[in-house]
Design an enzyme around this catalytic site. Structure first.
Site, short mmCIF file in Angstrom:
data_model
loop_
_atom_site.label_atom_id
_atom_site.label_comp_id
_atom_site.label_asym_id
_atom_site.label_seq_id
_atom_site.Cartn_x
_atom_site.Cartn_y
_atom_site.Cartn_z
N HIS A 377 0.79 -1.24 0.00
CA HIS A 377 0.00 0.00 0.00
C HIS A 377 0.82 1.28 0.00
CE1 HIS A 377 -4.18 -1.40 0.43
NE2 HIS A 377 -3.66 -2.42 1.07
N LYS A 568 -8.71 14.21 3.75
CA LYS A 568 -7.87 13.01 3.81
C LYS A 568 -6.99 13.16 5.04
CE LYS A 568 -6.47 14.10 -0.39
NZ LYS A 568 -6.56 12.84 -1.09
N ARG A 569 -6.21 12.13 5.38
CA ARG A 569 -5.30 12.28 6.51
C ARG A 569 -4.35 13.46 6.25
NH1 ARG A 569 -5.36 8.34 10.82
NH2 ARG A 569 -3.57 9.52 11.56
N LYS A 574 0.66 14.53 1.17
CA LYS A 574 -0.64 14.87 0.58
C LYS A 574 -0.75 16.37 0.27
CE LYS A 574 -2.97 10.90 2.75
NZ LYS A 574 -3.53 10.12 1.61
N THR A 676 -8.50 6.64 -2.81
CA THR A 676 -9.86 6.16 -3.11
C THR A 676 -10.85 7.30 -2.91
OG1 THR A 676 -9.84 5.22 -0.88
CG2 THR A 676 -9.58 3.69 -2.71
N LYS A 680 -14.37 8.59 -5.07
CA LYS A 680 -15.67 8.92 -4.48
C LYS A 680 -16.14 10.29 -4.98
CE LYS A 680 -14.28 6.18 -0.59
NZ LYS A 680 -13.52 6.17 0.66
#
Length: 841
Positions: A377, A568-569, A574, A676, A680
């Site tokens: 992952h 998101k985290r 990110k 993911t 969405k």
């Protein structure tokens, strides 16, 4: 005009028959029965929570018959079974999802309405099952839904954490963690199964005797299973998620107790039971704590006992016959390791086969490799698990011996193939030499599995070309790609019934179990009525979410503004910081030319920071501080608002995603394995601004790159920059707007009371930013200008949205799971229904 409530929309869907007609009178009778007999004697004293439990139990009754029938079906057919091992299952709420999958939603809505109750209010009482950190745990939840919907005999195995991911409170702009006591009022969806309790051993020592190897003098902890039903979509199949809870055995610590030690001995039971107390709140970061290693072995040891018990007992529905020959295990069992957290399944299965079942090493190893498969992952080095050997020596001495033997044979093979290549042996060893000897769990997983997959095409290529290149050169046939997906049941039908309905009116309802059918929407891309319908649904979702924000955050936002969302985290890779720089730049531009016609934006950022991750916590404080300044500046007014969404979780995602116009997917190319959330947003009619990273690459391919806002360096550019060196200061000196934004942060413009509050962030961005925020700044700002320009043309914007929705087919977890089934597990998915409990078989 007030927007339709989701309840009204569901009523519309029921008129179209999207929800099956169930006897409303029966539901009311059962609801009252549960209320009176299992909860409260007197309806007049019933609380909202009592009503929720009555409704949950009523719905659960519909699951139980199907659950039992499904297990009978598997027992008679004796199919191959897949065991999905994961330390995280981020399930969210269960009630509404169950009603959707069983086609009960409308009847329940009508029944509760007739009883004078509001179903949405009751749903809001349910606690999220937050047994995961982010993408990895939520993926596991989507996979369970798809495995049941595709008729696979599948079991999810994990830990029943007493406390899941912490609740996030924002206090004075800072994240504060609160324990998530999700089981406080009980959980109507689980069933304890004490009859399947299993012992798990720790510590002790190893004896090599004439009869074989024995692991002795161990400390025993019991694993108590709790089963949760997992319904497929309208096929009457209900699979099982089994989560283990740690219990101390009755004699725990009592054997050694002397007079007066009894009380302490009983209190010490907590030490054993702490194993399943709390989820480690790290995402993409390895923390080498003994308790975490205990959790990893606990779930694996309990699960493998269960797998082998079930394997031995089931044979063509015959109770007399017991399978004793374990050589057929890989024909009947597939074990999927969700990341390296359950890697100990490999040495544990070896221990069972060699020490207990007395198979030869070669035979046992062949069985293990053919049974296990591993999903990677992440490629971030700080996320890869490397356990110190001395920790293993103490906690799992026999497993350490087995890992050493696996490694010895593995290195022997490499020496034969690459004689004299000592460096390759060092790189490929399962044991990393250094100041502290460590076991590389990813290497163990690769060597002990027959299939290794990444979770998006670009990620799977990176694995083969860089991180695990040596292993790919050795066994190229092992390496595969399985691009992640999401379940369209929760992430469209349940959370966005308005859009689900508008689509069903055009192409029918079959797309819900065959998402590729969304391609048919391309026929309507120029249909003015369809364009209007899609835009109207989005506007209603935005108004609903704006009302929610006003109620919960006391902020008034303009529902006509663009909803620009990054949830998101919180993690440096990110790049929430890149988003912050855009906000500041936009703010400065509006202040400079207040009379210009700006596209109004409401920028929402949400996510949790790992409690020990200082930089991530500072990023949250920066976002909230920017918001304080921007939101209170009268010059800017309604044109720009910044909101930090507190306590982002599955249930909040279900509200914000359907309301978003713009989805921010802006990680440095080569760092996000898949993502993911990006899928969405796409399915729910938001446009993506993103880098060519993770599944964004495939999203651009499916929808057409011209229908996404792609910017920034590609993986090759990042690699080239790594070679020549990244110089942040040169960007700072060259780009005036970037310099202005950085100077405002460092000069205390956003933190007037503490001017140097953000000095650590400034220092990181200027001198050791691994994720090269400045390198993508200019292109990102230009790309955001294109976004603002298009938003001014609602028709063209919505046409682009339709292209995106039409391109979502590939991103169903049904497609992902079908590929796992056929290409890794050797199983065939099916859309057949089994008979419902009240039908004759």
């Amino acid at each position: 005009m007030a927007p339709l409530t989701d309840q009204d929309k569901r009523k519309q869907i029921s008129v179209r028959g999207l929800a099956g007609v169930e006897n409303v009178a029966d539901l009311k009778t059962n609801f009252n029965r549960h209320l009176h007999f299992t909860l409260v004697k007197d309806r007049n004293v019933a609380t909202k929570r009592d009503y929720y439990f009555a409704l949950a139990n009523t719905v659960r009754d519909h699951l139980v018959g199907r659950w039992i029938r499904t297990q009978q079906h598997y027992y008679e057919k004796d199919p191959k079974r897949v065991y999905y091992l994961s330390l995280e299952f981020y399930m969210g709420r269960t009630l509404q999802n169950t009603m959707v999958n069983l086609a009960l939603e409308n009847a329940c809505d009508e029944a509760t309405y007739q009883l004078g109750l509001d179903m949405e209010e009751l749903q809001d009482i349910e606690e999220d099952a937050g047994l995961g950190n982010g993408g990895l745990g939520r993926l596991a939840a989507c996979f369970l839904d798809s495995m049941a919907s595709l008729g696979l005999a599948a079991y999810g195995y994990g830990i029943r954490y007493e406390f899941g991911i912490f609740n996030q409170k924002i206090s004075d702009g800072w994240q504060v963690e609160e324990a998530d006591d999700w089981l406080r009022y009980g959980n109507p969806w689980e069933k304890a199964r004490p009859e399947y309790m299993r012992p798990v051993h720790f510590y002790g020592r190893v004896e090599h005797t004439a009869e074989g190897v024995k692991w002795v003098d161990t400390q025993v902890v019991l694993a108590l299973p709790y089963d949760t039903p997992v319904p497929g979509y309208r096929n009457n199949i209900v699979n099982t998620m089994r989560l283990w809870s740690a219990k101390a055995p009755c004699d725990f610590n009592l054997k050694d107790f002397n007079v007066g030690g009894y009380i302490q001995a009983v209190l010490d039971r907590n030490l054993a039971e702490n194993i399943s107390r709390v989820l480690y709140p790290n995402d993409n970061f390895f923390e080498g704590k003994e308790l975490r290693l205990k959790q990893e072995y606990f779930v694996v040891a309990a699960t493998l006992q269960d797998i082998i018990r079930r394997f031995k007992a089931s044979k063509f529905g015959s109770t007399e016959f017991v399978r004793l020959d374990l050589s057929t295990l890989p024909d009947k069992v597939a074990i999927q390791l969700n990341d390296t957290h359950p890697a100990l399944a490999i040495p544990e299965l070896m221990r069972i086969l060699v020490d207990i079942e007395k198979l030869s090493w070669e035979k046992a190893w062949d069985i293990v490799v053919r049974t296990c498969a591993y999903t990677n992952h992440t490629v971030l080095p700080e996320a890869l698990e490397r356990w110190p050997v001395d920790l293993f020596q103490n906690l799992l001495p026999r497993h350490l011996e087995i890992i050493y033997e696996i490694n010895r044979r593995h290195l022997e093979r490499i020496t034969k193939l690459y004689p004299g290549d000592v460096d390759r042996m060092r790189r490929m060893s399962l044991i990393e030499e250094g100041d502290v000897k460590k076991i590389n769990m990813a290497h163990l997983c690769i060597v002990g599995s027959h299939a290794v997959n990444g979770v998006a095409r670009i990620h799977s290529e990176i694995i083969k070309n860089t991180v695990f290149k040596d292993f790919y050169d050795l066994d190229p046939e092992k390496f595969q790609n399985k691009t992640n997906g999401i379940t369209p049941r929760r992430w469209l039908v349940m959370c966005n019934p308005g859009l689900a309905e508008v689509i069903a009116e055009r192409i029918g309802e079959d797309y819900i179990r065959d998402l590729d059918q969304l391609k048919k929407l391309l026929d309507f891309v120029d249909d003015d009525v369809f364009i209007q319908d899609v835009a109207k649904v989005k506007q209603e979702n935005k108004m609903k979410f704006a009302a929610y924000l006003e109620e919960h955050y006391k902020v008034k936002i303009n529902p006509r503004s663009m909803f620009d969302v990054q949830v998101k985290r919180i993690h440096e890779y990110k790049r929430q910081l890149l988003n912050c720089l855009h906000i500041i730049t936009l703010y400065n531009r509006i202040r400079k030319e207040p009379s210009k016609s700006w596209t109004p934006r409401t920028i929402m950022i949400g996510g949790k920071a790992a409690p020990g991750y200082h930089t991530a916590k500072m990023i949250i404080k920066l976002i909230t501080s920017i918001g304080d300044i921007v939101n209170n500046d009268p010059v800017v007014g309604e044109r720009l608002k910044v909101i930090f969404l507190e306590n982002y979780r599955v249930t909040l995602a279900e509200k914000v995603i359907p309301a978003a116009d713009l989805s921010e997917q802006i990680s440095t190319a080569g760092t996000e394995a898949s993502g993911t959330g990006n899928m969405k947003f796409m399915l729910n009619g938001a446009l993506t601004i993103g880098t060519m990273d993770g599944a964004n690459v495939e999203m651009a391919e499916e929808a057409g790159e011209e229908n996404l806002f792609i910017f920034g360096m590609r993986v090759d550019d990042v690699e080239a920059m790594d070679k020549k060196g990244y110089d942040a200061v040169s960007y700072y000196n060259r780009i005036p707007e970037l310099k202005q934004a950085m100077d405002q942060i460092s000069g205390g413009f956003f933190s007037p009371a503490q001017p140097d509050l953000f000095k650590d962030l400034i220092n990181m961005l200027m001198h050791h930013d691994r994720f090269k925020v400045f390198a993508d700044y200019e292109d990102y700002i230009k790309c955001q200008e294109k976004v603002s320009a298009l938003y001014k043309n609602p028709k063209e914007w919505t046409k682009m949205v339709i292209h995106n929705i039409a391109g979502c087919g590939k991103f169903s977890s049904d497609r992902t799971i079908s590929q796992y089934a056929r290409e890794i597990w050797g199983m065939e998915p099916t859309l057949e229904k089994i008979a419902a409990p009240d039908d004759p078989r």
